[in-house]
Design an enzyme around this catalytic site. Structure first.
Site, PDB file in Angstrom:
ATOM      1  N   CYS A   4      -7.431  18.435   7.615  1.00 29.03           N
ATOM      2  CA  CYS A   4      -7.696  17.137   6.978  1.00 29.03           C
ATOM      3  C   CYS A   4      -7.678  16.015   8.019  1.00 29.03           C
ATOM      4  O   CYS A   4      -6.690  15.830   8.742  1.00 29.03           O
ATOM      5  CB  CYS A   4      -6.668  16.857   5.886  1.00 29.03           C
ATOM      6  SG  CYS A   4      -6.773  15.184   5.231  1.00 29.03           S
ATOM      7  N   CYS A   7      -4.814  13.519   7.560  1.00 31.67           N
ATOM      8  CA  CYS A   7      -3.529  14.119   7.947  1.00 31.67           C
ATOM      9  C   CYS A   7      -3.376  14.065   9.468  1.00 31.67           C
ATOM     10  O   CYS A   7      -2.287  13.788   9.981  1.00 31.67           O
ATOM     11  CB  CYS A   7      -3.432  15.564   7.462  1.00 31.67           C
ATOM     12  SG  CYS A   7      -3.061  15.716   5.700  1.00 31.67           S
ATOM     13  N   ASP A  30     -10.650   0.859   9.130  1.00 33.76           N
ATOM     14  CA  ASP A  30     -11.750   1.791   8.874  1.00 33.76           C
ATOM     15  C   ASP A  30     -12.684   1.813  10.084  1.00 33.76           C
ATOM     16  O   ASP A  30     -12.980   0.780  10.689  1.00 33.76           O
ATOM     17  CB  ASP A  30     -12.511   1.360   7.617  1.00 33.76           C
ATOM     18  CG  ASP A  30     -13.414   2.443   7.075  1.00 33.76           C
ATOM     19  OD1 ASP A  30     -13.130   2.960   5.973  1.00 33.76           O
ATOM     20  OD2 ASP A  30     -14.419   2.780   7.750  1.00 33.76           O
ATOM     21  N   HIS A  46      -0.166  14.874   2.292  1.00 35.12           N
ATOM     22  CA  HIS A  46      -1.507  15.136   1.776  1.00 35.12           C
ATOM     23  C   HIS A  46      -1.561  15.199   0.249  1.00 35.12           C
ATOM     24  O   HIS A  46      -0.838  15.948  -0.379  1.00 35.12           O
ATOM     25  CB  HIS A  46      -2.054  16.451   2.342  1.00 35.12           C
ATOM     26  CG  HIS A  46      -3.478  16.686   1.937  1.00 35.12           C
ATOM     27  ND1 HIS A  46      -4.548  16.157   2.639  1.00 35.12           N
ATOM     28  CD2 HIS A  46      -4.013  17.336   0.882  1.00 35.12           C
ATOM     29  CE1 HIS A  46      -5.670  16.494   2.040  1.00 35.12           C
ATOM     30  NE2 HIS A  46      -5.373  17.209   0.964  1.00 35.12           N
ATOM     31  N   HIS A  98      -8.546  12.989   1.089  1.00 30.30           N
ATOM     32  CA  HIS A  98      -7.126  12.646   1.244  1.00 30.30           C
ATOM     33  C   HIS A  98      -7.015  11.275   0.583  1.00 30.30           C
ATOM     34  O   HIS A  98      -7.697  10.327   1.021  1.00 30.30           O
ATOM     35  CB  HIS A  98      -6.746  12.615   2.727  1.00 30.30           C
ATOM     36  CG  HIS A  98      -5.310  12.288   3.024  1.00 30.30           C
ATOM     37  ND1 HIS A  98      -4.507  13.091   3.848  1.00 30.30           N
ATOM     38  CD2 HIS A  98      -4.526  11.266   2.646  1.00 30.30           C
ATOM     39  CE1 HIS A  98      -3.302  12.550   3.937  1.00 30.30           C
ATOM     40  NE2 HIS A  98      -3.291  11.433   3.220  1.00 30.30           N
ATOM     41  N   HIS A 100      -6.809   7.713  -0.591  1.00 33.20           N
ATOM     42  CA  HIS A 100      -6.728   6.495   0.213  1.00 33.20           C
ATOM     43  C   HIS A 100      -7.224   5.291  -0.566  1.00 33.20           C
ATOM     44  O   HIS A 100      -8.062   5.413  -1.464  1.00 33.20           O
ATOM     45  CB  HIS A 100      -7.525   6.633   1.521  1.00 33.20           C
ATOM     46  CG  HIS A 100      -8.948   7.054   1.345  1.00 33.20           C
ATOM     47  ND1 HIS A 100      -9.313   8.359   1.112  1.00 33.20           N
ATOM     48  CD2 HIS A 100     -10.112   6.347   1.371  1.00 33.20           C
ATOM     49  CE1 HIS A 100     -10.634   8.437   1.015  1.00 33.20           C
ATOM     50  NE2 HIS A 100     -11.141   7.230   1.154  1.00 33.20           N
ATOM     51  N   HIS A 102      -9.004   1.529   0.006  1.00 31.77           N
ATOM     52  CA  HIS A 102      -9.698   0.614   0.919  1.00 31.77           C
ATOM     53  C   HIS A 102      -9.234  -0.797   0.567  1.00 31.77           C
ATOM     54  O   HIS A 102      -9.324  -1.199  -0.599  1.00 31.77           O
ATOM     55  CB  HIS A 102     -11.215   0.661   0.706  1.00 31.77           C
ATOM     56  CG  HIS A 102     -11.861   1.979   0.985  1.00 31.77           C
ATOM     57  ND1 HIS A 102     -12.630   2.212   2.113  1.00 31.77           N
ATOM     58  CD2 HIS A 102     -11.897   3.139   0.286  1.00 31.77           C
ATOM     59  CE1 HIS A 102     -13.099   3.448   2.087  1.00 31.77           C
ATOM     60  NE2 HIS A 102     -12.683   4.036   0.977  1.00 31.77           N
TER      61      HIS A 102
HETATM   62  P1  DGP Z   1     -14.288   7.308   1.380  1.00 28.66           P
HETATM   63  O1  DGP Z   1     -15.769   7.298   1.571  1.00 28.66           O
HETATM   64  O2  DGP Z   1     -13.848   6.446   0.203  1.00 28.66           O
HETATM   65  O3  DGP Z   1     -13.732   8.711   1.322  1.00 28.66           O
HETATM   66  O4  DGP Z   1     -13.680   6.584   2.658  1.00 28.66           O
HETATM   67  C1  DGP Z   1     -13.468   7.235   3.852  1.00 28.66           C
HETATM   68  C2  DGP Z   1     -13.489   6.193   4.928  1.00 28.66           C
HETATM   69  O5  DGP Z   1     -12.925   6.751   6.093  1.00 28.66           O
HETATM   70  C3  DGP Z   1     -14.870   5.680   5.314  1.00 28.66           C
HETATM   71  O6  DGP Z   1     -14.964   4.301   4.961  1.00 28.66           O
HETATM   72  C4  DGP Z   1     -14.946   5.850   6.828  1.00 28.66           C
HETATM   73  C5  DGP Z   1     -13.523   6.144   7.218  1.00 28.66           C
HETATM   74  N1  DGP Z   1     -13.378   7.068   8.331  1.00 28.66           N
HETATM   75  C6  DGP Z   1     -13.982   8.269   8.469  1.00 28.66           C
HETATM   76  N2  DGP Z   1     -13.571   8.861   9.604  1.00 28.66           N
HETATM   77  C7  DGP Z   1     -12.701   8.005  10.191  1.00 28.66           C
HETATM   78  C8  DGP Z   1     -11.933   8.058  11.397  1.00 28.66           C
HETATM   79  O7  DGP Z   1     -11.960   9.012  12.173  1.00 28.66           O
HETATM   80  N3  DGP Z   1     -11.147   6.977  11.674  1.00 28.66           N
HETATM   81  C9  DGP Z   1     -11.084   5.885  10.838  1.00 28.66           C
HETATM   82  N4  DGP Z   1     -10.307   4.884  11.209  1.00 28.66           N
HETATM   83  N5  DGP Z   1     -11.787   5.818   9.693  1.00 28.66           N
HETATM   84  C10 DGP Z   1     -12.580   6.862   9.376  1.00 28.66           C
END
Ligand code: DGP
Length: 114
Positions: A4, A7, A30, A46, A98, A100, A102
């Site tokens: 994950c 994680c 993000d 997780h 996982h 989350h 925003h």
């Molecule tokens: P969602 O689409 O709601 O599952 O949001 C996942 C978010 O995670 C998306 O806005 C981009 C972000 N994201 C993906 N990979 C990474 C990463 O490696 N680092 C960070 N900081 N954010 C990431």
């Protein structure tokens, strides 16, 4: 969960731009921000989504929401306003399995929901 992404970020195996951390929660920027402030708030433990969260996690989930509000305060977007979004499943475009939140702010959002 070994494979994950979040994680691994929570464990410090993948670097992130940390905004807030406590024993059970991590908040980080993000990688593809959709607003001037775009912070992800995750439980370190997780949980893949809201539907998987158990009733005994209710207090922890409330603390997750509280952390989102704390992040908004730290980022200076309480007065201007902010949005908290949690995508669940394919139709909602959840891309990381996982749980989350925003936290989005720093600009006027369009629409109420989508
Ligand atoms: P969602 O689409 O709601 O599952 O949001 C996942 C978010 O995670 C998306 O806005 C981009 C972000 N994201 C993906 N990979 C990474 C990463 O490696 N680092 C960070 N900081 N954010 C990431």
């Amino acid at each position: 969960m070994n494979d994950c992404l979040f994680c691994k970020i929570a464990a410090g195996e993948i670097p992130s731009s940390k905004v807030y951390e406590d024993e059970e929660i991590l908040a980080f920027r993000d990688i593809a921000p959709q607003a001037p402030v775009h912070v992800l708030v995750i439980p370190k433990k997780h949980v893949s989504g809201w539907y998987e969260a158990k009733e005994e996690s209710d207090a922890a989930l409330a603390r997750l929401m509280r952390a989102a509000a704390t992040v908004a305060k730290m980022e200076g977007i309480v007065e201007s306003g902010f949005r908290v979004v949690s995508n669940c499943g394919a139709d909602a475009q959840q891309s990381v399995a996982h749980l989350h939140l925003h936290v989005l702010g720093g600009r006027a959002m369009s629409g109420n929901m989508a």
